[in-house]
Enzyme design. Structure first.
Site, PDB file in Angstrom:
ATOM      1  N   ARG A 106      62.284  13.232  79.125  1.00 23.84           N
ATOM      2  CA  ARG A 106      61.439  12.123  79.599  1.00 23.84           C
ATOM      3  C   ARG A 106      62.084  11.577  80.862  1.00 23.84           C
ATOM      4  O   ARG A 106      63.220  11.102  80.836  1.00 23.84           O
ATOM      5  CB  ARG A 106      61.320  11.038  78.534  1.00 23.84           C
ATOM      6  CG  ARG A 106      60.678   9.768  79.052  1.00 23.84           C
ATOM      7  CD  ARG A 106      60.312   8.798  77.942  1.00 23.84           C
ATOM      8  NE  ARG A 106      59.164   9.265  77.185  1.00 23.84           N
ATOM      9  CZ  ARG A 106      58.444   8.489  76.377  1.00 23.84           C
ATOM     10  NH1 ARG A 106      58.749   7.215  76.226  1.00 23.84           N
ATOM     11  NH2 ARG A 106      57.410   8.982  75.718  1.00 23.84           N
ATOM     12  N   HIS A 133      51.702  13.187  80.302  1.00 23.79           N
ATOM     13  CA  HIS A 133      52.260  12.997  78.959  1.00 23.79           C
ATOM     14  C   HIS A 133      51.579  14.021  78.038  1.00 23.79           C
ATOM     15  O   HIS A 133      50.789  13.662  77.152  1.00 23.79           O
ATOM     16  CB  HIS A 133      51.996  11.564  78.495  1.00 23.79           C
ATOM     17  CG  HIS A 133      52.870  11.112  77.362  1.00 23.79           C
ATOM     18  ND1 HIS A 133      53.822  11.916  76.767  1.00 23.79           N
ATOM     19  CD2 HIS A 133      52.920   9.920  76.699  1.00 23.79           C
ATOM     20  CE1 HIS A 133      54.421  11.242  75.801  1.00 23.79           C
ATOM     21  NE2 HIS A 133      53.895  10.031  75.733  1.00 23.79           N
ATOM     22  N   GLN A 136      51.638  13.748  74.137  1.00 18.47           N
ATOM     23  CA  GLN A 136      50.740  12.688  73.669  1.00 18.47           C
ATOM     24  C   GLN A 136      49.313  13.242  73.564  1.00 18.47           C
ATOM     25  O   GLN A 136      48.630  13.032  72.554  1.00 18.47           O
ATOM     26  CB  GLN A 136      50.781  11.517  74.660  1.00 18.47           C
ATOM     27  CG  GLN A 136      49.897  10.351  74.272  1.00 18.47           C
ATOM     28  CD  GLN A 136      50.356   9.650  73.018  1.00 18.47           C
ATOM     29  OE1 GLN A 136      51.490   9.240  72.923  1.00 18.47           O
ATOM     30  NE2 GLN A 136      49.472   9.521  72.035  1.00 18.47           N
ATOM     31  N   ASP A 227      45.697   2.396  77.396  1.00 19.19           N
ATOM     32  CA  ASP A 227      47.160   2.449  77.484  1.00 19.19           C
ATOM     33  C   ASP A 227      47.577   1.212  78.283  1.00 19.19           C
ATOM     34  O   ASP A 227      46.733   0.526  78.893  1.00 19.19           O
ATOM     35  CB  ASP A 227      47.572   3.751  78.192  1.00 19.19           C
ATOM     36  CG  ASP A 227      49.093   3.911  78.326  1.00 19.19           C
ATOM     37  OD1 ASP A 227      49.841   3.228  77.593  1.00 19.19           O
ATOM     38  OD2 ASP A 227      49.533   4.717  79.172  1.00 19.19           O
ATOM     39  N   CYS A 267      48.028   5.093  72.862  1.00 16.77           N
ATOM     40  CA  CYS A 267      49.245   5.901  72.658  1.00 16.77           C
ATOM     41  C   CYS A 267      50.401   5.058  72.126  1.00 16.77           C
ATOM     42  O   CYS A 267      51.342   5.604  71.563  1.00 16.77           O
ATOM     43  CB  CYS A 267      49.633   6.584  73.959  1.00 16.77           C
ATOM     44  SG  CYS A 267      49.887   5.429  75.314  1.00 16.77           S
ATOM     45  N   ARG A 295      51.780  12.758  66.417  1.00 13.94           N
ATOM     46  CA  ARG A 295      52.778  13.197  67.405  1.00 13.94           C
ATOM     47  C   ARG A 295      53.774  14.158  66.736  1.00 13.94           C
ATOM     48  O   ARG A 295      54.143  15.179  67.297  1.00 13.94           O
ATOM     49  CB  ARG A 295      53.553  11.985  67.967  1.00 13.94           C
ATOM     50  CG  ARG A 295      52.738  10.987  68.769  1.00 13.94           C
ATOM     51  CD  ARG A 295      52.267  11.565  70.073  1.00 13.94           C
ATOM     52  NE  ARG A 295      53.350  12.147  70.849  1.00 13.94           N
ATOM     53  CZ  ARG A 295      54.173  11.459  71.660  1.00 13.94           C
ATOM     54  NH1 ARG A 295      54.004  10.174  71.824  1.00 13.94           N
ATOM     55  NH2 ARG A 295      55.123  12.082  72.352  1.00 13.94           N
TER      56      ARG A 295
HETATM   57  N1  NVA Z   1      51.784   5.025  80.434  1.00 15.84           N
HETATM   58  C1  NVA Z   1      52.862   4.591  79.595  1.00 15.84           C
HETATM   59  C2  NVA Z   1      52.911   5.415  78.366  1.00 15.84           C
HETATM   60  C3  NVA Z   1      53.958   5.014  77.373  1.00 15.84           C
HETATM   61  C4  NVA Z   1      53.994   5.904  76.180  1.00 15.84           C
HETATM   62  C5  NVA Z   1      54.166   4.656  80.348  1.00 15.84           C
HETATM   63  O1  NVA Z   1      54.370   5.623  81.088  1.00 15.84           O
HETATM   64  O2  NVA Z   1      54.966   3.736  80.228  1.00 15.84           O
HETATM   65  N1   CP Z   2      53.417   7.016  72.987  1.00 17.40           N
HETATM   66  C1   CP Z   2      54.717   7.205  73.291  1.00 17.40           C
HETATM   67  O1   CP Z   2      55.109   8.149  74.001  1.00 17.40           O
HETATM   68  O2   CP Z   2      55.538   6.276  72.742  1.00 17.40           O
HETATM   69  P1   CP Z   2      57.084   6.098  73.023  1.00 17.40           P
HETATM   70  O3   CP Z   2      57.229   5.586  74.438  1.00 17.40           O
HETATM   71  O4   CP Z   2      57.550   5.121  72.004  1.00 17.40           O
HETATM   72  O5   CP Z   2      57.756   7.434  72.905  1.00 17.40           O
END
Ligand code: NVA
Ligand code: CP
Length: 308
Positions: A106, A133, A136, A227, A267, A295
């Site tokens: 990530r 993502h 997801q 989101d 999500c 997930r």
């Molecule tokens: N769009 C959000 C998703 C978190 C799971 C982010 O990137 O923070």
């Molecule tokens: N939806 C998701 O990716 O959650 P986290 O940021 O908690 O991993």
């Protein structure tokens, strides 16, 4: 018994790294893992996790998925490893892929993820970047399939920021032929290169629509998705975005304009009373916790294919 298949791509960096058939196979395996109809073991295999951003679901679901496959996980904290000191990705990737059998990463830039993949001898999974993502989206379409059995009559309306989650929903939508509508404020549209890619894949170009009107987007929709308005890394835009996104909340009024059978997805993590109201996320139509659970099953299926 259903078996994992070797995927055409070594890595899972993007929602376009699987074919439609491979995507369906992963969903079928995920369903079987969920129903406990499948028991596949990868004893002694190790998943390395590198998370440059916070995570609850992705981190834990990968850890548990790997443990269910009989393997183990190493969770690298960039701040207490040499990653935080700026060791080049090409060195980290070459070293870690000699210890681990698969890496889930990530990070911010998609190009950094691609750099890991370039230098890693083992598969690399996108555990979220600013651009996509894809893990997801796997769980999202699994949740949709559980509800509607197939994707033929699915109309997915995403209300909010054209971010990583929206981008992956679009790409998978194109792969599966699902109608996807994105409603976002002007200037917050999904990535234009990915939109172009999606249009190239869609056989019916009318199945992807980008609008600035949430009410138009939800008419006839049976999946409403949102989101956060400010993603990780955009904390300094929070105040400004809260103003711009006023009117893009999924609330009970918006839900009544969608199909009666509509389900609500998010999500997570969610900011109640910003992109979604408390009553909607807690409503009978909400599937957000099934989605979060999925997930783990979807990633268990993905890992079992990538570890072959
Ligand atoms: N769009 C959000 C998703 C978190 C799971 C982010 O990137 O923070
Ligand atoms: N939806 C998701 O990716 O959650 P986290 O940021 O908690 O991993």
């Amino acid at each position: 018994m259903l078996k994992p298949i070797k995927l055409s791509s070594k890595n899972f960096l993007s929602s376009l790294d699987t074919s439609c058939e491979e995507f369906f196979h992963i969903l079928e395996m995920a369903k079987n893992f969920k129903n406990k109809d499948l028991n596949i073991k990868f004893k002694e295999k190790v998943l390395g996790l590198i998370f440059d951003k916070s995570s609850t679901r992705t981190r834990v679901s990968f850890q548990v998925a790997m443990s269910r496959l009989g393997g183990t996980t190493v969770d690298l904290n960039p701040n207490t490893s040499q990653i935080g000191r700026g060791e080049p990705i090409r060195d980290t990737a070459r070293v870690l892929s000699r210890y681990c059998d698969v890496l889930a990463i990530r990070t911010f830039k998609q190009t950094d993820l691609e750099e890991y993949a370039k230098w890693s001898s083992k598969p690399v999974i996108n555990a979220l970047t600013d651009l996509e993502h894809p893990c997801q989206a796997l769980a999202d379409y699994m949740t949709i399939k559980e509800e509607f059995v197939d994707f033929k009559n699915v109309v997915l309306a995403f209300i909010g920021d054209g971010n990583n989650v929206a981008n992956s929903l679009i790409l998978c939508g194109a792969l599966l032929g699902v109608e996807v509508r994105i409603a976002c404020p002007k200037g917050y549209e999904p990535n234009s290169l990915l939109i172009d890619k999606a249009y190239e894949i869609y056989e019916n170009k009318n199945l992807l629509k980008i609008t600035n009107d949430p009410y138009t987007a939800v008419l006839g929709a049976n999946v409403l998705y949102t989101d956060v308005w400010s993603s990780m890394g955009e904390e300094n835009q929070k105040d400004e975005k809260e103003k711009v996104f006023n009117g893009f909340t999924i609330d009970s009024d918006l839900v009544t304009k969608a199909n009666k059978d509509a389900i609500i997805l998010h999500c997570l993590p969610a900011y109640r009373s910003k992109e979604i109201t408390n009553s909607v996320i807690e409503s009978k139509q909400s599937r957000v916790f099934e989605q979060a659970e999925n997930r783990m099953h979807a990633q268990q299926a993905l890992l079992s294919c990538l570890l072959l």
